[in-house]
Design a protein around this motif. Sequence first.
Motif, mmCIF file in Angstrom:
data_model
loop_
_atom_site.group_PDB
_atom_site.id
_atom_site.type_symbol
_atom_site.label_atom_id
_atom_site.label_comp_id
_atom_site.label_asym_id
_atom_site.label_seq_id
_atom_site.Cartn_x
_atom_site.Cartn_y
_atom_site.Cartn_z
ATOM 1 N N VAL A 242 100.640 171.699 112.100
ATOM 2 C CA VAL A 242 101.602 171.123 113.057
ATOM 3 C C VAL A 242 100.924 170.885 114.410
ATOM 4 C CG1 VAL A 242 103.767 171.539 114.291
ATOM 5 C CG2 VAL A 242 103.545 172.256 111.923
ATOM 6 N N LEU A 243 101.127 169.676 114.943
ATOM 7 C CA LEU A 243 100.587 169.305 116.266
ATOM 8 C C LEU A 243 99.095 169.647 116.415
ATOM 9 C CD1 LEU A 243 103.548 170.100 118.706
ATOM 10 C CD2 LEU A 243 102.939 167.941 117.651
ATOM 11 N N THR A 244 98.335 169.219 115.439
ATOM 12 C CA THR A 244 96.888 169.451 115.471
ATOM 13 C C THR A 244 96.183 168.178 115.924
ATOM 14 O OG1 THR A 244 96.814 168.747 113.189
ATOM 15 C CG2 THR A 244 96.989 171.133 113.581
ATOM 16 N N ASN A 245 94.847 168.234 115.909
ATOM 17 C CA ASN A 245 94.063 167.064 116.301
ATOM 18 C C ASN A 245 94.329 165.835 115.457
ATOM 19 O OD1 ASN A 245 92.722 167.790 118.498
ATOM 20 N ND2 ASN A 245 90.958 168.690 117.398
ATOM 21 N N GLU A 246 94.700 166.074 114.187
ATOM 22 C CA GLU A 246 94.972 164.921 113.308
ATOM 23 C C GLU A 246 96.118 164.078 113.892
ATOM 24 O OE1 GLU A 246 94.640 168.012 112.123
ATOM 25 O OE2 GLU A 246 92.898 167.863 110.777
ATOM 26 N N VAL A 247 97.099 164.769 114.479
ATOM 27 C CA VAL A 247 98.236 164.043 115.063
ATOM 28 C C VAL A 247 97.766 163.285 116.317
ATOM 29 C CG1 VAL A 247 100.561 164.256 116.039
ATOM 30 C CG2 VAL A 247 99.880 165.689 114.107
ATOM 31 N N ASN A 248 96.982 163.964 117.162
ATOM 32 C CA ASN A 248 96.453 163.274 118.361
ATOM 33 C C ASN A 248 95.609 162.068 117.961
ATOM 34 O OD1 ASN A 248 97.552 165.305 119.853
ATOM 35 N ND2 ASN A 248 95.661 166.510 119.967
ATOM 36 N N ASN A 249 94.772 162.253 116.937
ATOM 37 C CA ASN A 249 93.921 161.131 116.493
ATOM 38 C C ASN A 249 94.755 159.966 116.017
ATOM 39 O OD1 ASN A 249 91.618 162.471 116.977
ATOM 40 N ND2 ASN A 249 91.295 163.162 114.859
ATOM 41 N N PHE A 250 95.786 160.299 115.220
ATOM 42 C CA PHE A 250 96.650 159.229 114.709
ATOM 43 C C PHE A 250 97.297 158.479 115.884
ATOM 44 C CE2 PHE A 250 101.084 158.016 113.800
ATOM 45 C CZ PHE A 250 100.819 156.922 113.006
ATOM 46 N N GLU A 251 97.780 159.242 116.857
ATOM 47 C CA GLU A 251 98.438 158.594 118.005
ATOM 48 C C GLU A 251 97.447 157.700 118.761
ATOM 49 O OE1 GLU A 251 101.826 162.087 118.515
ATOM 50 O OE2 GLU A 251 100.077 162.135 119.823
ATOM 51 N N ASP A 252 96.212 158.187 118.911
ATOM 52 C CA ASP A 252 95.184 157.352 119.573
ATOM 53 C C ASP A 252 94.904 156.090 118.759
ATOM 54 O OD1 ASP A 252 94.944 159.204 121.528
ATOM 55 O OD2 ASP A 252 93.060 160.080 120.802
ATOM 56 N N ASN A 253 94.851 156.261 117.437
ATOM 57 C CA ASN A 253 94.574 155.096 116.584
ATOM 58 C C ASN A 253 95.667 154.039 116.712
ATOM 59 O OD1 ASN A 253 92.253 156.263 115.626
ATOM 60 N ND2 ASN A 253 93.247 157.211 113.858
ATOM 61 N N ILE A 254 96.916 154.516 116.770
ATOM 62 C CA ILE A 254 98.027 153.554 116.902
ATOM 63 C C ILE A 254 97.966 152.872 118.274
ATOM 64 C CG2 ILE A 254 100.567 153.383 117.137
ATOM 65 C CD1 ILE A 254 99.711 153.519 114.231
ATOM 66 N N CYS A 255 97.652 153.638 119.308
ATOM 67 C CA CYS A 255 97.532 153.024 120.647
ATOM 68 C C CYS A 255 96.494 151.910 120.617
ATOM 69 C CB CYS A 255 97.126 154.066 121.691
ATOM 70 S SG CYS A 255 98.490 155.156 122.117
ATOM 71 N N LYS A 256 95.354 152.196 119.996
ATOM 72 C CA LYS A 256 94.292 151.168 119.944
ATOM 73 C C LYS A 256 94.753 149.970 119.116
ATOM 74 C CE LYS A 256 90.376 154.199 120.391
ATOM 75 N NZ LYS A 256 90.273 155.356 119.516
ATOM 76 N N TYR A 257 95.361 150.244 117.989
ATOM 77 C CA TYR A 257 95.752 149.159 117.072
ATOM 78 C C TYR A 257 96.787 148.230 117.704
ATOM 79 C CZ TYR A 257 96.347 146.946 112.528
ATOM 80 O OH TYR A 257 96.353 146.046 111.495
ATOM 81 N N THR A 258 97.743 148.862 118.401
ATOM 82 C CA THR A 258 98.848 148.052 118.939
ATOM 83 C C THR A 258 98.613 147.639 120.389
ATOM 84 O OG1 THR A 258 100.029 150.048 119.648
ATOM 85 C CG2 THR A 258 100.571 149.197 117.468
ATOM 86 N N ASN A 259 97.565 148.203 120.980
ATOM 87 C CA ASN A 259 97.298 147.982 122.403
ATOM 88 C C ASN A 259 98.442 148.532 123.267
ATOM 89 O OD1 ASN A 259 95.709 147.216 124.492
ATOM 90 N ND2 ASN A 259 96.353 145.065 124.488
ATOM 91 N N SER A 260 98.798 149.782 122.984
ATOM 92 C CA SER A 260 99.843 150.468 123.765
ATOM 93 C C SER A 260 99.197 151.632 124.509
ATOM 94 C CB SER A 260 100.894 151.074 122.844
ATOM 95 O OG SER A 260 101.430 150.111 122.008
ATOM 96 N N LYS A 261 99.842 152.053 125.586
ATOM 97 C CA LYS A 261 99.275 153.188 126.328
ATOM 98 C C LYS A 261 99.560 154.521 125.643
ATOM 99 C CE LYS A 261 98.830 151.432 130.967
ATOM 100 N NZ LYS A 261 99.736 150.957 132.000
ATOM 101 N N PHE A 262 100.789 154.661 125.110
ATOM 102 C CA PHE A 262 101.185 155.957 124.564
ATOM 103 C C PHE A 262 101.833 155.806 123.182
ATOM 104 C CE2 PHE A 262 101.769 156.055 129.204
ATOM 105 C CZ PHE A 262 100.823 157.022 129.536
ATOM 106 N N CYS A 263 101.587 156.815 122.360
ATOM 107 C CA CYS A 263 102.240 156.874 121.041
ATOM 108 C C CYS A 263 102.600 158.329 120.769
ATOM 109 C CB CYS A 263 101.268 156.377 119.970
ATOM 110 S SG CYS A 263 101.828 156.709 118.276
ATOM 111 N N LEU A 264 103.712 158.546 120.113
ATOM 112 C CA LEU A 264 104.076 159.906 119.689
ATOM 113 C C LEU A 264 104.506 159.876 118.229
ATOM 114 C CD1 LEU A 264 106.053 160.948 122.857
ATOM 115 C CD2 LEU A 264 104.080 162.186 121.963
ATOM 116 N N GLY A 265 103.865 160.703 117.417
ATOM 117 C CA GLY A 265 104.215 160.804 116.003
ATOM 118 C C GLY A 265 105.463 161.651 115.829
ATOM 119 N N LEU A 266 106.392 161.160 115.012
ATOM 120 C CA LEU A 266 107.690 161.833 114.840
ATOM 121 C C LEU A 266 108.031 161.937 113.356
ATOM 122 C CD1 LEU A 266 109.507 159.786 117.623
ATOM 123 C CD2 LEU A 266 108.668 162.120 117.866
#
Length: 365
Positions: free
Chosen positions: A33-57
């Motif tokens: 729960v709430l490990t680096n894998e989640v942070n990495n995923f959120e960073d990947n989505i930010c890069k993919y979509t060109n967004s500043k912030f993402c939160l996995g839910l």
Amino acid sequence: MKVELIDLKKRYLDEKEDLLSCFDRVLKNGSLVLTNEVNNFEDNICKYTNSKFCLGLNSGTDALMMALWSLGISKGDEVITSPLSFVASVGSIVHVGAKPVFVDVKNDLNINENLIESAITKKTKAIMPVHWSGKICNMDKILEIANKYDIKVIEDSAQGMGSYYKKKHAGTFGEISAFSAHPLKNLNAVGDAGFVVTDNEELYKSIKLYRTHGMESRDNVKIFGINSRLDSLNAEILSYRLTRLEEIIEKRRKNISLYKKYIKTNKVILPQDSPNGYDSYVMMISLCEERDKLQSFLETKGIQSLVYYGTPLHLHKASSILGYNEGDLMNAEKLSKKVLSFPHHQYLKEDEIKYVSDSINQFYE
Ligand SMILES: Cc1ncc(COP(=O)(O)O)c(C=O)c1O
């Protein structure tokens, strides 16, 4: 021949080794729960979509509710949305205490941007366009209206992953947007999952707190929140699947062009590519004459098809509290009698598409 609508079992066989190595990488860390894998995923989505912030839910539904909640939308407020969507679009609005206001759709199944302005009242706090089946709404016009009336735009991008409008990714037009990673989406988890993207740091911070019980730390609960965290295993799987998303969308787009090549009847209108965008075609929704009879005929041929959806949102029993009647949203009502989805997934073969198309042609002969 049997042709299935979707093929998650084939996907597993195709990805088995990669999925098992995701499983191994995550589980051997002993933390889920709430490990680096989640942070990495959120960073990947930010890069993919060109967004500043993402939160996995937990889900796209939670993502919609939290987007509304983070903007302070609640009792007494109105949110404009489409009657042709999955129930979560309207359910999320009701759940934060606000009133959904439906605006009729165009023949592309998306909200009719030219009717939005007349639905705005003093209580309107947001417009929630739904990018139905991965086709982005007319965001230029929707943003123009939102700016004119100083109201927020919350994009229901549950079906928008990998879709673009004028080269901008879905979910990057409004204040905040919600995505679903449900198993039937193009970017899909092994179970329920969703996420929000936004460029607004305040909204990001408040949802970050809210998704994990409002706890800043174990001994500091700032607000009462909920548990809606993306788990680490799904985060890892989604990061892996994100690397394959473009290939999947291209295969799905190829399906549509093959259906266009082989279906010869004008009784079926296949989805048309957006002139200003790139549609990810998470679903392939066609408009069919004698829809129910066609569906039964296809079944006799071993072909699965599905109606997304036969009842527009304003006519469900649950919507009786909203005060709509049959005839209020004529186009949505007319189109819901015609919509039908034929088999459409990245493992379909040309001969299967030809078989489905020939069967459709045969029905109308
Ligand atoms: C348009 C739309 N909005 C919201 C949702 C809800 O997403 P989830 O199923 O991940 O809660 C969906 C899911 O199918 C959807 O298609």
